[in-house]
Design a protein around this motif. Structure first.
Motif, short mmCIF file in Angstrom:
data_model
loop_
_atom_site.label_atom_id
_atom_site.label_comp_id
_atom_site.label_asym_id
_atom_site.label_seq_id
_atom_site.Cartn_x
_atom_site.Cartn_y
_atom_site.Cartn_z
N ARG A 1 38.18 47.35 18.98
CA ARG A 1 38.59 48.77 19.04
C ARG A 1 38.11 49.44 20.31
N ALA B 1 40.32 48.43 23.14
CA ALA B 1 41.61 49.10 23.08
C ALA B 1 41.52 50.52 23.64
N VAL B 2 40.44 51.22 23.34
CA VAL B 2 40.25 52.58 23.87
C VAL B 2 40.11 52.53 25.39
N ASP C 1 35.20 43.47 15.11
CA ASP C 1 36.34 44.38 15.05
C ASP C 1 36.06 45.67 15.83
N ASP C 2 34.80 46.11 15.84
CA ASP C 2 34.44 47.28 16.63
C ASP C 2 34.62 46.99 18.12
N VAL D 1 32.76 55.73 20.84
CA VAL D 1 33.60 55.36 19.70
C VAL D 1 32.67 55.00 18.54
#
Length: 234
Positions: free
Chosen positions: A104, A107-108, A100-101, A198
């Motif tokens: 993310r 996405a960034v 999941d990281d 992140v």
């Protein structure tokens, strides 16, 4: 579950060396989100290549153990061969990282149009179960990198990162050991690439700690980086 075809332009590169115990689950989880997972088998002898392939990964093998930098460069070279590739995610095979990281971070990278997005263990909640000696080593490595590159970073040896196509096309890792992570950041600094960190979580288990580099290997990393700088100064 079929992989998310929205990520058909992403290649996940997983380095592995005798990771039969963990790589099957890692690849299975990655494949829920990413159609293209390439595992670089860096001279393993435990059959992890067969496990990774059965879980859905493409496997590229080194006959001998060449080290983390060489394995990652092999994966990047494979990824460059895909014309549709727009991002590469680097991901460890030992189960420390959270898929999941990775989603993310990607996405960034997409939303902000960044060249590089780096996972950091120290931006949010302090890592759980991280040994004191390892914490001190990572802090020292971060201070060294900040001093030598002027990059504003909190974690410099996290294997979870996202690289854009242009970054991958211009990157040639020549340090075969774990010093490749610092060499990659030197590349970011020299080319003035856009980047961000992140927060990510790392699962420290007895197994993953045993698979990680030893604290004494930090001396080898410093030596390799010093040699690289001398070569670059010529």
């Amino acid at each position: 579950m079929a992989p998310d075809l929205a990520n058909d332009d992403v290649v996940v590169v997983v380095r592995m060396y005798d990771e039969a115990r963990s790589v099957g689950a890692v690849v299975t989880q990655l494949r829920e989100h990413f159609p293209h997972v390439v595992c670089v088998d860096d001279g393993s002898t435990d059959g992890c290549d067969l496990i990774a392939r059965a879980a859905g990964a493409t496997v590229v093998r080194h006959h001998d153990n060449l080290g983390g930098g060489a394995a990652l460069q092999t994966g990047l070279t494979w990824a460059r061969g895909r014309a549709a590739m727009r991002h590469v995610i680097t991901f460890d095979a030992d189960g420390q990282h959270d898929v999941d990281d990775a989603v993310r971070l990607l996405a960034v990278a997409r939303e902000r149009g960044l060249d590089v997005v780096l996972g950091s263990r120290f931006l949010d909640t302090p890592p759980v179960n991280m040994p004191w000696a390892r914490r001190c080593l990572l802090r020292a490595a971060t201070s060294f990198t900040r001093m030598t590159t002027a990059l504003d970073l909190t974690d410099t040896h996290n294997g979870l990162r996202v690289l854009s196509r242009s970054t991958v096309d211009g990157l040639e890792l020549t340090l075969d050991g774990m010093a490749y992570a610092s060499q990659l950041l030197n590349h970011v600094a020299r080319r003035q690439l856009s980047y961000a960190e992140v927060p990510v979580t790392i699962s420290y288990t007895e197994y993953s700690m045993a698979r990680g580099q030893s604290n004494l290997n930090a001396l080898n990393i410093v030596f390799d980086l010093a040699v690289e700088r001398l070569r670059g100064a010529r």
